[in-house]
Design an enzyme around this catalytic site. Structure first.
Site, PDB file in Angstrom:
ATOM      1  N   LYS A  22       0.851  -1.204   0.000  1.00 36.92           N
ATOM      2  CA  LYS A  22       0.000   0.000   0.000  1.00 36.92           C
ATOM      3  C   LYS A  22       0.882   1.247   0.000  1.00 36.92           C
ATOM      4  CE  LYS A  22      -1.785   1.413   4.029  1.00 36.92           C
ATOM      5  NZ  LYS A  22      -1.415   2.793   4.396  1.00 36.92           N
ATOM      6  N   ASN A  23       1.886   1.262   0.872  1.00 38.13           N
ATOM      7  CA  ASN A  23       2.663   2.491   1.058  1.00 38.13           C
ATOM      8  C   ASN A  23       3.679   2.728  -0.044  1.00 38.13           C
ATOM      9  OD1 ASN A  23       1.095   2.847   3.252  1.00 38.13           O
ATOM     10  ND2 ASN A  23       2.675   2.355   4.760  1.00 38.13           N
ATOM     11  N   CYS A 116      -5.568   8.754   9.570  1.00 36.91           N
ATOM     12  CA  CYS A 116      -5.747   7.904  10.751  1.00 36.91           C
ATOM     13  C   CYS A 116      -6.116   8.739  11.988  1.00 36.91           C
ATOM     14  CB  CYS A 116      -4.437   7.165  11.029  1.00 36.91           C
ATOM     15  SG  CYS A 116      -4.197   5.864   9.825  1.00 36.91           S
ATOM     16  N   ARG A 121      -1.495  15.113  12.822  1.00 35.70           N
ATOM     17  CA  ARG A 121      -0.686  14.589  11.714  1.00 35.70           C
ATOM     18  C   ARG A 121      -0.211  15.778  10.872  1.00 35.70           C
ATOM     19  NH1 ARG A 121      -1.691   9.464  10.486  1.00 35.70           N
ATOM     20  NH2 ARG A 121       0.365   9.546   9.502  1.00 35.70           N
ATOM     21  N   ASP A 304       4.610   0.688  12.155  1.00 39.99           N
ATOM     22  CA  ASP A 304       3.401   0.050  11.612  1.00 39.99           C
ATOM     23  C   ASP A 304       3.262  -1.399  12.054  1.00 39.99           C
ATOM     24  OD1 ASP A 304       3.359   1.766   8.384  1.00 39.99           O
ATOM     25  OD2 ASP A 304       2.876   2.389  10.418  1.00 39.99           O
ATOM     26  N   ARG A 396      -8.737  -0.691   4.496  1.00 45.41           N
ATOM     27  CA  ARG A 396      -7.883   0.351   3.894  1.00 45.41           C
ATOM     28  C   ARG A 396      -6.529  -0.238   3.498  1.00 45.41           C
ATOM     29  NH1 ARG A 396      -7.345   5.862   7.136  1.00 45.41           N
ATOM     30  NH2 ARG A 396      -5.868   6.050   5.406  1.00 45.41           N
TER      31      ARG A 396
HETATM   32  C1  EPZ Z   1       3.997   6.918   6.406  1.00 49.01           C
HETATM   33  O1  EPZ Z   1       3.166   7.930   6.941  1.00 49.01           O
HETATM   34  C2  EPZ Z   1       3.127   5.677   6.316  1.00 49.01           C
HETATM   35  N1  EPZ Z   1       1.999   5.947   5.429  1.00 49.01           N
HETATM   36  C3  EPZ Z   1       2.603   5.312   7.699  1.00 49.01           C
HETATM   37  O2  EPZ Z   1       1.903   4.080   7.565  1.00 49.01           O
HETATM   38  C4  EPZ Z   1       3.793   5.088   8.637  1.00 49.01           C
HETATM   39  O3  EPZ Z   1       3.294   4.864   9.942  1.00 49.01           O
HETATM   40  C5  EPZ Z   1       4.713   6.310   8.631  1.00 49.01           C
HETATM   41  O4  EPZ Z   1       5.102   6.633   7.286  1.00 49.01           O
HETATM   42  C6  EPZ Z   1       5.976   6.077   9.456  1.00 49.01           C
HETATM   43  O5  EPZ Z   1       6.675   4.970   8.939  1.00 49.01           O
HETATM   44  C7  EPZ Z   1       2.192   5.897   4.088  1.00 49.01           C
HETATM   45  O6  EPZ Z   1       3.288   5.626   3.625  1.00 49.01           O
HETATM   46  C8  EPZ Z   1       0.987   6.160   3.229  1.00 49.01           C
HETATM   47  P1  EPZ Z   1       5.939  10.279   8.510  1.00 49.01           P
HETATM   48  P2  EPZ Z   1       3.679   9.469   6.967  1.00 49.01           P
HETATM   49  O7  EPZ Z   1       5.869  11.553   7.761  1.00 49.01           O
HETATM   50  O8  EPZ Z   1       4.500   9.737   5.767  1.00 49.01           O
HETATM   51  C9  EPZ Z   1       5.934  13.546  11.918  1.00 49.01           C
HETATM   52  C10 EPZ Z   1       0.093   2.617   7.708  1.00 49.01           C
HETATM   53  O9  EPZ Z   1      -0.289   2.029   8.718  1.00 49.01           O
HETATM   54  N2  EPZ Z   1       5.732  14.502  10.834  1.00 49.01           N
HETATM   55  O10 EPZ Z   1       7.112   9.368   8.277  1.00 49.01           O
HETATM   56  O11 EPZ Z   1       2.515  10.332   7.234  1.00 49.01           O
HETATM   57  C11 EPZ Z   1       4.719  12.640  12.094  1.00 49.01           C
HETATM   58  O12 EPZ Z   1       3.758  13.280  12.911  1.00 49.01           O
HETATM   59  C12 EPZ Z   1       0.490   4.067   7.796  1.00 49.01           C
HETATM   60  O13 EPZ Z   1       0.248   2.070   6.576  1.00 49.01           O
HETATM   61  C13 EPZ Z   1       5.827  15.860  11.117  1.00 49.01           C
HETATM   62  O14 EPZ Z   1       6.054  16.268  12.252  1.00 49.01           O
HETATM   63  O15 EPZ Z   1       4.605   9.432   8.259  1.00 49.01           O
HETATM   64  C14 EPZ Z   1       5.327  11.427  12.743  1.00 49.01           C
HETATM   65  O16 EPZ Z   1       5.468  11.676  14.125  1.00 49.01           O
HETATM   66  C15 EPZ Z   1       0.090   4.671   9.129  1.00 49.01           C
HETATM   67  N3  EPZ Z   1       5.646  16.741  10.113  1.00 49.01           N
HETATM   68  C16 EPZ Z   1       6.718  11.343  12.100  1.00 49.01           C
HETATM   69  O17 EPZ Z   1       6.968  12.630  11.549  1.00 49.01           O
HETATM   70  C17 EPZ Z   1       5.409  16.354   8.821  1.00 49.01           C
HETATM   71  O18 EPZ Z   1       5.294  17.212   7.933  1.00 49.01           O
HETATM   72  C18 EPZ Z   1       6.826  10.327  10.973  1.00 49.01           C
HETATM   73  O19 EPZ Z   1       5.771  10.587  10.072  1.00 49.01           O
HETATM   74  C19 EPZ Z   1       5.329  14.965   8.550  1.00 49.01           C
HETATM   75  C20 EPZ Z   1       5.500  14.064   9.572  1.00 49.01           C
END
Ligand code: EPZ
Length: 418
Positions: A22-23, A116, A121, A304, A396
């Site tokens: 998915k990701n 989510c 987020r 995850d 999802r």
């Molecule tokens: C991706 O989400 C994945 N989703 C998530 O999987 C996964 O949990 C996450 O990466 C971490 O590995 C997809 O790939 C579609 P991040 P993403 O930006 O990109 C903070 C699932 O279950 N952050 O790596 O949204 C954020 O709050 C999903 O398949 C900021 O502060 O995650 C988090 O604490 C759930 N500012 C950390 O960074 C930003 O602009 C990591 O988030 C972006 C993120």
């Protein structure tokens, strides 16, 4: 809203085929906005999130047709319409259209995402990256407005490792004038796969899979065909299913090299794992050993997989600790697992789990994708019947999960509810 009914107590046995990631497919789908033309993506999982993103791309003039596990995309007539709230609010990954729209058209209007249920987020890192490339960002009644043509290469230094922000930054930079360096880039295989897809389209990206990506902007890109990599989180979920039911499951169509931290964590709990011709086999043993695990950016233990591992550790012979270092409060599964007899204490980003001899079935509420998977896993081993409500969360990100589990012997049924 559908529910799953699960009769616990069956040791799962057999072979399960893992679907496409998915990701990985979500950013690849958005990358088709960067070059007009026809693309064929294979090994695309049938998931709500893929359907949602396909609908969003159609509102941007992209033609998307599903043929089994193949998606045929035609972005010839893509236009930078607004990515509307009614679609974006259901899936955070919609924000992935920002980089490509800006990169190709010089402007984008994207509603602030939802996604989510847990914690704030933010997308500040995404917007920071766009501004470093010369875009002007404003917020207009909940819609991000980004303008900047042409984008100019620059150094983007992420303070936090962010999968999404790295993906968006790369997709914006590939058509920018000059060179972009992304420091502290996410190394997740899904981002490496996106970069490889973009290179196949003609992008100039080096350092793929490392913390530092160098992108030489090119004037244009071309459409290509690609296969989606296997879903390492779906795979890890089925490994836990084998361990928690003390069964024996073989996973096919996986990339074991992308699952090392999950394999190591499960070995530490006493599960026996071995590579096979087709993929990997797990055998659950009589004793589940307690462990201490921290979630980390790739190649560390994936956030995850945190909820799924917790379900297993509920039955460990002793006390375990999980440190959730990526998200501030990714423990929505804890109250529900407690209803099934789990003994869990949460303090800040840490969950302390006291092992119990057994779990008991109960009606429980799915909340986010991986929390829901954890409830299903607990139901597979709990005494009696577990009813998992609101399984649209699971749909999802897990393709035909009840069919795949039933194929391994699980007593699980989808109950259609109003
Ligand atoms: C991706 O989400 C994945 N989703 C998530 O999987 C996964 O949990 C996450 O990466 C971490 O590995 C997809 O790939 C579609 P991040 P993403 O930006 O990109 C903070 C699932 O279950 N952050 O790596 O949204 C954020 O709050 C999903 O398949 C900021 O502060 O995650 C988090 O604490 C759930 N500012 C950390 O960074 C930003 O602009 C990591 O988030 C972006 C993120």
């Amino acid at each position: 809203m559908d529910a799953f009914r699960i009769e616990g107590g069956v040791r799962l046995k057999g072979t399960v085929s893992i679907s496409g990631s998915k990701n990985a497919v979500l950013p690849m789908l958005c990358a088709t906005l960067l070059a007009p033309g026809e693309y064929t993506l294979t090994n695309v999982p049938v998931l709500r999130d893929v359907t949602t993103l396909s609908s969003l791309l159609r509102t941007l003039g992209v033609h998307v047709v599903r043929d089994g596990s193949t998606l045929r995309i035609d972005s010839t007539r893509a236009v930078p319409n607004e990515a509307h709230y009614d679609l974006v609010r259901t899936m955070r990954a919609s924000v992935y259209v920002l980089g490509p729209l800006l990169g190709r058209f010089g402007h984008a209007r994207v509603s602030l995402p939802g996604g989510c249920a847990w914690g704030p987020r933010p997308i500040d890192l995404h917007l920071h990256a766009m501004e470093k490339l010369g875009a002007r960002i404003s917020l207009d009644h909940g819609v991000i407005v980004a303008r900047g043509a042409p984008l100019r290469g620059n150094v983007i230094d992420f303070q936090i490792s962010s999968v999404g922000a790295t993906g968006n930054a790369v997709m914006a930079a590939v058509l920018a004038e000059g060179t972009t360096t992304i420091r502290n880039a996410a190394r997740e295989p899904e981002i490496a796969a996106l970069c490889e897809f973009l290179v196949a389209m003609g992008a100039g990206i080096t350092g793929i899979g490392t913390h530092e990506l160098a992108i030489d902007g090119v004037p244009s890109l071309s459409p290509v065909d690609a296969a989606v990599i296997p879903d390492r989180i779906e795979a890890g979920t089925y490994l836990v299913a084998g361990a928690i039911t003390r069964g024996e499951i073989e996973l096919r169509d996986i990339r074991e090299d992308q699952m090392q931290s999950t394999v190591e964590a499960l070995r530490a709990t006493g599960a026996e794992l071995e590579s096979t011709e087709a993929g990997i086999r797990i055998r659950g043993t009589g004793e589940i050993r307690p462990v201490t695990v921290s979630t980390e950016p790739y190649p560390g233990f994936p956030t995850d997989m945190q909820a799924q591992l917790m379900s297993l550790l509920l039955l460990a012979h002793g006390d375990s600790t999980i440190h959730e270092t990526i998200y501030s409060d990714r423990f929505k599964h804890v109250p529900e697992l407690t209803r099934m007899g789990g003994r869990i204490r949460v303090e800040g980003g840490d969950a302390m789990i006291q092992g119990v001899p057994n779990l008991t079935g109960a009606p429980v509420m799915a909340s986010d994708l991986r929390a829901s998977a954890a409830l299903v896993l607990a139901g597979l081993v709990a005494e009696g019947t577990t009813e998992v409500l609101r399984v649209y969360h699971i749909d999802r990100g897990y393709e035909r999960i009840e069919e795949k589990l039933a194929g391994l012997g699980a007593r699980i049924w989808r109950v259609r509810q109003s």
